[in-house]
Design an enzyme around this catalytic site. Structure first.
Site, PDB file in Angstrom:
ATOM      1  N   LYS A   1     -38.503 -13.877  -8.900  1.00  0.00           N
ATOM      2  CA  LYS A   1     -38.269 -13.175  -7.632  1.00  0.00           C
ATOM      3  C   LYS A   1     -38.637 -14.052  -6.444  1.00  0.00           C
ATOM      4  O   LYS A   1     -39.656 -14.748  -6.470  1.00  0.00           O
ATOM      5  CB  LYS A   1     -39.104 -11.891  -7.600  1.00  0.00           C
TER       6      LYS A   1
ATOM      7  N   LYS B   1     -30.129 -11.831  -8.810  1.00  0.00           N
ATOM      8  CA  LYS B   1     -30.752 -10.536  -9.096  1.00  0.00           C
ATOM      9  C   LYS B   1     -30.396  -9.607  -7.941  1.00  0.00           C
ATOM     10  O   LYS B   1     -30.966  -9.682  -6.860  1.00  0.00           O
ATOM     11  CB  LYS B   1     -32.265 -10.694  -9.235  1.00  0.00           C
TER      12      LYS B   1
ATOM     13  N   GLU C   1     -28.210 -15.939 -13.086  1.00  0.00           N
ATOM     14  CA  GLU C   1     -27.421 -15.022 -12.264  1.00  0.00           C
ATOM     15  C   GLU C   1     -28.270 -14.580 -11.085  1.00  0.00           C
ATOM     16  O   GLU C   1     -29.484 -14.690 -11.119  1.00  0.00           O
ATOM     17  CB  GLU C   1     -27.061 -13.765 -13.069  1.00  0.00           C
TER      18      GLU C   1
ATOM     19  N   CYS D   1     -44.479  15.168  25.983  1.00  0.00           N
ATOM     20  CA  CYS D   1     -44.487  16.453  26.689  1.00  0.00           C
ATOM     21  C   CYS D   1     -45.588  17.385  26.198  1.00  0.00           C
ATOM     22  O   CYS D   1     -45.663  18.524  26.625  1.00  0.00           O
ATOM     23  CB  CYS D   1     -43.113  17.128  26.578  1.00  0.00           C
TER      24      CYS D   1
ATOM     25  N   ASP E   1       0.845  -1.200   0.000  1.00  0.00           N
ATOM     26  CA  ASP E   1       0.000   0.000   0.000  1.00  0.00           C
ATOM     27  C   ASP E   1       0.876   1.243   0.000  1.00  0.00           C
ATOM     28  O   ASP E   1       0.547   2.256  -0.600  1.00  0.00           O
ATOM     29  CB  ASP E   1      -0.864   0.040   1.266  1.00  0.00           C
TER      30      ASP E   1
ATOM     31  N   ARG F   1     -30.734   4.469 -14.912  1.00  0.00           N
ATOM     32  CA  ARG F   1     -31.743   4.020 -15.835  1.00  0.00           C
ATOM     33  C   ARG F   1     -32.727   5.137 -16.239  1.00  0.00           C
ATOM     34  O   ARG F   1     -33.132   5.243 -17.377  1.00  0.00           O
ATOM     35  CB  ARG F   1     -32.525   2.860 -15.259  1.00  0.00           C
TER      36      ARG F   1
ATOM     37  N   CYS G   1     -46.630  16.283  21.032  1.00  0.00           N
ATOM     38  CA  CYS G   1     -45.619  15.303  21.442  1.00  0.00           C
ATOM     39  C   CYS G   1     -46.246  14.355  22.463  1.00  0.00           C
ATOM     40  O   CYS G   1     -46.852  14.797  23.442  1.00  0.00           O
ATOM     41  CB  CYS G   1     -44.412  16.014  22.048  1.00  0.00           C
TER      42      CYS G   1
ATOM     43  N   GLU H   1       3.897   1.689  -1.244  1.00  0.00           N
ATOM     44  CA  GLU H   1       4.440   1.992  -2.578  1.00  0.00           C
ATOM     45  C   GLU H   1       3.359   2.561  -3.493  1.00  0.00           C
ATOM     46  O   GLU H   1       3.580   3.496  -4.249  1.00  0.00           O
ATOM     47  CB  GLU H   1       5.027   0.716  -3.209  1.00  0.00           C
ATOM     48  N   PHE H   2       2.170   1.972  -3.346  1.00  0.00           N
ATOM     49  CA  PHE H   2       1.047   2.457  -4.152  1.00  0.00           C
ATOM     50  C   PHE H   2       0.779   3.935  -3.838  1.00  0.00           C
ATOM     51  O   PHE H   2       0.664   4.777  -4.727  1.00  0.00           O
ATOM     52  CB  PHE H   2      -0.215   1.623  -3.853  1.00  0.00           C
ATOM     53  N   ASP H   3       0.720   4.230  -2.549  1.00  0.00           N
ATOM     54  CA  ASP H   3       0.428   5.607  -2.144  1.00  0.00           C
ATOM     55  C   ASP H   3       1.492   6.581  -2.638  1.00  0.00           C
ATOM     56  O   ASP H   3       1.201   7.721  -2.982  1.00  0.00           O
ATOM     57  CB  ASP H   3       0.306   5.702  -0.623  1.00  0.00           C
TER      58      ASP H   3
ATOM     59  N   CYS I   1     -40.433  17.124  17.784  1.00  0.00           N
ATOM     60  CA  CYS I   1     -40.862  17.850  18.973  1.00  0.00           C
ATOM     61  C   CYS I   1     -39.783  18.902  19.242  1.00  0.00           C
ATOM     62  O   CYS I   1     -38.622  18.556  19.442  1.00  0.00           O
ATOM     63  CB  CYS I   1     -40.975  16.896  20.165  1.00  0.00           C
TER      64      CYS I   1
ATOM     65  N   ASP J   1     -30.017  -6.381  -5.639  1.00  0.00           N
ATOM     66  CA  ASP J   1     -31.048  -5.413  -5.272  1.00  0.00           C
ATOM     67  C   ASP J   1     -30.393  -4.060  -5.018  1.00  0.00           C
ATOM     68  O   ASP J   1     -29.996  -3.740  -3.914  1.00  0.00           O
ATOM     69  CB  ASP J   1     -31.760  -5.912  -4.008  1.00  0.00           C
TER      70      ASP J   1
ATOM     71  N   LYS K   1     -31.342 -15.881 -18.350  1.00  0.00           N
ATOM     72  CA  LYS K   1     -31.146 -15.280 -19.675  1.00  0.00           C
ATOM     73  C   LYS K   1     -30.854 -16.380 -20.686  1.00  0.00           C
ATOM     74  O   LYS K   1     -30.138 -17.330 -20.368  1.00  0.00           O
ATOM     75  CB  LYS K   1     -29.937 -14.326 -19.655  1.00  0.00           C
TER      76      LYS K   1
ATOM     77  N   CYS L   1     -38.438  17.962  27.131  1.00  0.00           N
ATOM     78  CA  CYS L   1     -39.075  16.715  26.702  1.00  0.00           C
ATOM     79  C   CYS L   1     -38.263  15.521  27.218  1.00  0.00           C
ATOM     80  O   CYS L   1     -37.115  15.323  26.811  1.00  0.00           O
ATOM     81  CB  CYS L   1     -39.171  16.717  25.177  1.00  0.00           C
TER      82      CYS L   1
ATOM     83  N   GLU M   1     -25.382  -3.481 -11.564  1.00  0.00           N
ATOM     84  CA  GLU M   1     -26.137  -3.006 -10.408  1.00  0.00           C
ATOM     85  C   GLU M   1     -25.166  -2.473  -9.363  1.00  0.00           C
ATOM     86  O   GLU M   1     -24.219  -3.164  -8.979  1.00  0.00           O
ATOM     87  CB  GLU M   1     -26.915  -4.202  -9.835  1.00  0.00           C
TER      88      GLU M   1
ATOM     89  N   TYR N   1     -23.412  -7.071 -15.358  1.00  0.00           N
ATOM     90  CA  TYR N   1     -24.075  -8.291 -15.825  1.00  0.00           C
ATOM     91  C   TYR N   1     -24.605  -8.237 -17.255  1.00  0.00           C
ATOM     92  O   TYR N   1     -25.323  -9.126 -17.674  1.00  0.00           O
ATOM     93  CB  TYR N   1     -25.211  -8.675 -14.881  1.00  0.00           C
TER      94      TYR N   1
HETATM   95  S1  IVH Z   1     -30.096  -8.117 -16.872  1.00  0.00           S
HETATM   96  C1  IVH Z   1     -32.266  -6.567 -20.619  1.00  0.00           C
HETATM   97  N1  IVH Z   1     -29.071  -9.205 -14.725  1.00  0.00           N
HETATM   98  O1  IVH Z   1     -33.175  -6.077 -12.291  1.00  0.00           O
HETATM   99  C2  IVH Z   1     -31.660  -7.235 -19.447  1.00  0.00           C
HETATM  100  N2  IVH Z   1     -30.587  -7.389 -14.441  1.00  0.00           N
HETATM  101  O2  IVH Z   1     -36.038  -6.181 -12.949  1.00  0.00           O
HETATM  102  C3  IVH Z   1     -30.993  -6.287 -18.534  1.00  0.00           C
HETATM  103  N3  IVH Z   1     -30.911  -6.723 -12.077  1.00  0.00           N
HETATM  104  O3  IVH Z   1     -33.191  -3.464 -14.608  1.00  0.00           O
HETATM  105  C4  IVH Z   1     -30.974  -6.657 -17.126  1.00  0.00           C
HETATM  106  N4  IVH Z   1     -29.549  -8.214 -11.212  1.00  0.00           N
HETATM  107  O4  IVH Z   1     -31.599  -3.334 -12.552  1.00  0.00           O
HETATM  108  C5  IVH Z   1     -29.914  -8.264 -15.211  1.00  0.00           C
HETATM  109  N5  IVH Z   1     -28.047 -10.269 -12.915  1.00  0.00           N
HETATM  110  C6  IVH Z   1     -28.867  -9.317 -13.395  1.00  0.00           C
HETATM  111  C7  IVH Z   1     -29.541  -8.401 -12.550  1.00  0.00           C
HETATM  112  C8  IVH Z   1     -30.411  -7.455 -13.116  1.00  0.00           C
HETATM  113  C9  IVH Z   1     -30.356  -7.194 -10.938  1.00  0.00           C
HETATM  114  C10 IVH Z   1     -31.879  -5.604 -12.100  1.00  0.00           C
HETATM  115  C11 IVH Z   1     -31.651  -4.596 -13.188  1.00  0.00           C
HETATM  116  C12 IVH Z   1     -32.859  -4.667 -14.060  1.00  0.00           C
HETATM  117  C13 IVH Z   1     -33.882  -5.175 -13.089  1.00  0.00           C
HETATM  118  C14 IVH Z   1     -35.018  -5.831 -13.826  1.00  0.00           C
END
Ligand code: IVH
Length: 680
Positions: free
Chosen positions: A311, A115, A113, A408, A34, A136, A405, A36-38, A423, A117, A287, A429, A172, A224
């Protein structure tokens, strides 16, 4: 160095630093220390300061941006950002598979994959350089948040080799649960409201105007989806894998599946496994792998026909709303809480749920005796997500939000544009007064542990304390024999009584707090927006409370990390006569109101290093080791993160710190090794 030499050196450093960043953040296999990096980074920063026009647009020295972009500029997506069809039903997933196979045939291959959040982002790379990152938005155009996205370490600013000349990569942005928990802790410490869940925290962060603030919040990203004219392979999976060699961090939670049975296998695996992940997911994305097949399947108006999101159902329960109570926090913020008929949810008995604020209550239109759906998401307290209207008793009325409140009876206030009621009766209070004292004695503040567990409540009820300074007037006879039955967090009743030993411990704890250094005293005062790290910054800068009290707003905002909001809160705090009186009484009692001697710099050995010490050390107490680190130019820190250079471990170290270090590949050394290091 002349201009031409500087140009060449800047280029060279840029390339080398990008490479080291990649090895560190993407591969987790650094090849230099680290330090050297710094040093390389420092050199680049200095050159860029001297020749700002020679800095490259993707300079690694500019990750921690500082420019305030009052509002985001909108940018058009080159390819629309569609959403995905989603389903909670296995049957619908089978329908999807049938539709796909009807058109493509049985040899279709799927990629599964997680999903994630969080907040989706589309990043454009031109000639291997990140040029734009756009949210988006409405799918056609979104906010250009490039400066903020550049602060996320796992997203490369410049690619490595063999990348297509122009492409977009989507993914994401999210916050790990641990980072989220820490961020919320800090916010509560500072008197701010916590975020409801990691997704909200991420969305709030990515839209912040000051990218230097964004850089302080630990965001992460999984990518992704690739889009471009000249991608190397004709399928999603191979391109994703290939993009690793361009420098992207691509998920390891990905699988190719030959049929829907294997897809269900992946779904089941992560339905169980999701709790163990360090971040939130809300399902699995399926996919079709081949681009030719994707093209054949095409799109609907809103989403591709070649992909679907399955989901996971949030764990929900249905129960009855018995009443609503309103809690008053230390800052006067009111939180409505639903009291529920106890119900089992994800293995725990739930009796209470957050209702957040008046707007959310109104939007839910929740009424007394309604049957309500309770859900457990990423958040700690469950929340009410809906009402079963069909079973609503007739004649029920909307709940009117309180105007006074509950503690109080002072009329509540709500600032223009804010969702929270406050409040304003700071001085009178009870929960606000008790909350301030609880904060004062808390572990990271004055650390008077012997006063924990409801004891402040007793002192308050008996009229013995009204502010922090009163604690130092307490004497043995005041305390001996006090007792009270209190209801704990868990709802169980306990009797607390002050016997001789307890009283001795309390008085000892209060006395030792006089040794607590000034920065923690400043934190203990509970000034809004002054958390531990801001308090530390102020204490190191001003050195004493007198100097801080006399600093004006204009001067304070010039201190690094102190923005107008904090400065305004501090100056406001010190203008208050009551606060000044408490400070003066605390000073009279011997509480530290200035920093002790500045540790004299003895070397630069630890410059640029962030070091965490844990456990009991032989030669140092907590402040001692921190001073020693500072003396050698280093920065002591309380928790292990990606930024930590190494951990010094003494006897009985914090197991979570050691585990975290192991997880992040951060070296852990003994006290002896540390001392050895200082000798070099
Ligand atoms: S693919 C056209 N892969 O879920 C396909 N989306 O409900 C593009 N998301 O808008 C999306 N994990 O924000 C893809 N492994 C994943 C994902 C993913 C989360 C989100 C993404 C998307 C939304 C759709």
């Amino acid at each position: 160095m002349n201009r031409e030499e500087a140009r060449r050196r800047i280029e060279e450093l840029t390339v080398r630093l990008h490479d080291h960043n990649y090895r560190y953040y993407v591969m987790a296999q650094p090849v230099i220390s680290d330090y050297e990096f710094d040093m390389l980074m420092k050199e680049l920063e200095e050159l860029e300061r001297t020749y700002p026009d020679l800095a490259l647009p993707d300079s690694p020295a500019r990750r921690v941006g500082g420019d305030i972009t009052r509002e985001f500029i909108q940018a058009e997506h080159r390819y629309p950002m569609l959403s995905l069809a989603n389903t909670y039903s296995e049957e619908e997933l089978r329908d999807f598979d049938r539709r796909v196979r009807t058109l493509i045939g049985d040899e279709v291959e799927y990629v599964c994959e997680l999903k994630y959040d969080g907040v989706s982002i589309s990043i454009t790379y031109e000639r291997g350089i990140m040029v734009r990152a756009v949210t988006r938005g409405d799918g056609t155009r979104g906010d250009d948040v490039t400066t903020n996205v550049k602060t996320i370490r796992s997203i490369p600013l410049r690619l490595r080799a063999d990348y297509p000349m122009l492409f977009e990569i989507r993914g994401e942005i999210f916050m790990r649960r641990e980072s989220f928990r820490r961020l919320n802790e800090e916010r509560v410490d500072m008197g701010e409201l916590p975020f409801a869940n990691p997704r909200n925290a991420t969305a709030g962060t990515i839209k912040m105007q000051d990218s230097a603030e964004v850089a302080k919040r630990p965001l992460d990203c999984y990518l992704y989806h690739l889009i471009g004219e000249d991608l190397p392979f004709g399928n999603h999976y191979d391109n994703m894998m290939q993009s690793r060699s361009w420098g992207f961090r691509i998920t390891e939670y990905i699988a190719r599946c030959r049929n829907i049975g294997e897809v269900f296998g992946f779904i089941r695996e992560w339905e169980q496994g999701r709790e163990e992940l360090p971040f939130d997911i809300d399902g699995v994305v399926v996919k079709v792998n081949s681009y030719a097949h994707q093209q054949e399947l095409g799109f609907t108006a809103k989403s591709p026909r070649w992909s679907i999101a399955y989901k996971y159902k949030a764990q929900q329960a249905l129960t009855r709303l018995l009443s609503v109570s309103y809690q008053v926090g230390r800052t006067g913020a009111i939180t409505p809480v639903a009291n529920l008929e106890p119900v089992l949810l994800a293995g725990t008995m739930v009796k209470r749920a957050s209702l957040h604020n008046a707007d959310i209550m109104a939007a839910l239109d929740v009424r007394l005796n309604d049957r309500v759906f309770v859900e457990k998401g990423g958040e700690i307290i469950p929340k009410i997500v809906g009402v079963d209207r069909s079973s609503r008793p007739s004649g029920s009325q909307p709940i009117e939000y309180i105007t006074l409140c509950p503690e109080c009876r002072t009329p509540l206030e709500r600032k223009e544009g804010e969702a929270i009621h406050y409040c304003p009766n700071r001085e009178g209070c009870p929960p606000q007064i008790k909350g301030r004292i609880e904060h004062f004695i808390s572990r990271n503040a004055m650390n008077i542990e012997s006063l924990g567990e409801g004891k402040v409540e007793i002192l308050y009820d008996k009229g013995l304390v009204r502010d922090a300074a009163d604690l130092y007037d307490l004497c043995f006879t005041d305390l001996l024999g006090l007792e009270k039955v209190i209801t704990g967090e868990d709802g169980k009743e306990r009797k607390v009584s002050f016997r001789e030993k307890t009283v001795q411990n309390i008085l000892k704890g209060i006395e030792s707090s006089k040794e607590v250094p000034f920065d923690r005293v400043l934190f203990a005062l509970g000034i809004r927006f002054v958390g531990q790290s801001v308090a530390r910054t102020l204490a190191l800068h001003y050195r004493s409370i007198d100097r801080l009290m006399h600093a004006g707003f204009e001067e304070m905002v010039l201190v690094e990390d102190i923005g107008p909001r904090i400065a305004e809160s501090i100056t406001g705090f010190f203008t208050d006569e009551g606060n000044r009186r408490i400070i003066s009484r605390l000073r009279d009692k011997g509480i530290r109101m200035e920093m002790s001697q500045i540790p004299e710099k003895t070397s630069e050995l630890l410059t640029g290093k962030t070091i965490v010490a844990t456990g009991r050390l032989k030669g140092f107490n907590r402040e001692g080791i921190e001073d020693e680190i500072r003396r050698h130019g280093g920065k002591p820190a309380a928790s292990v993160s990606k930024k930590t250079s190494f951990v010094i471990s003494g006897e009985d170290p914090g197991t979570s710190k050691i585990a975290k270090a192991g997880e992040l590949g951060i070296p852990v050394i003994t006290e002896e090794q540390f001392l050895e290091l200082l000798k070099t």
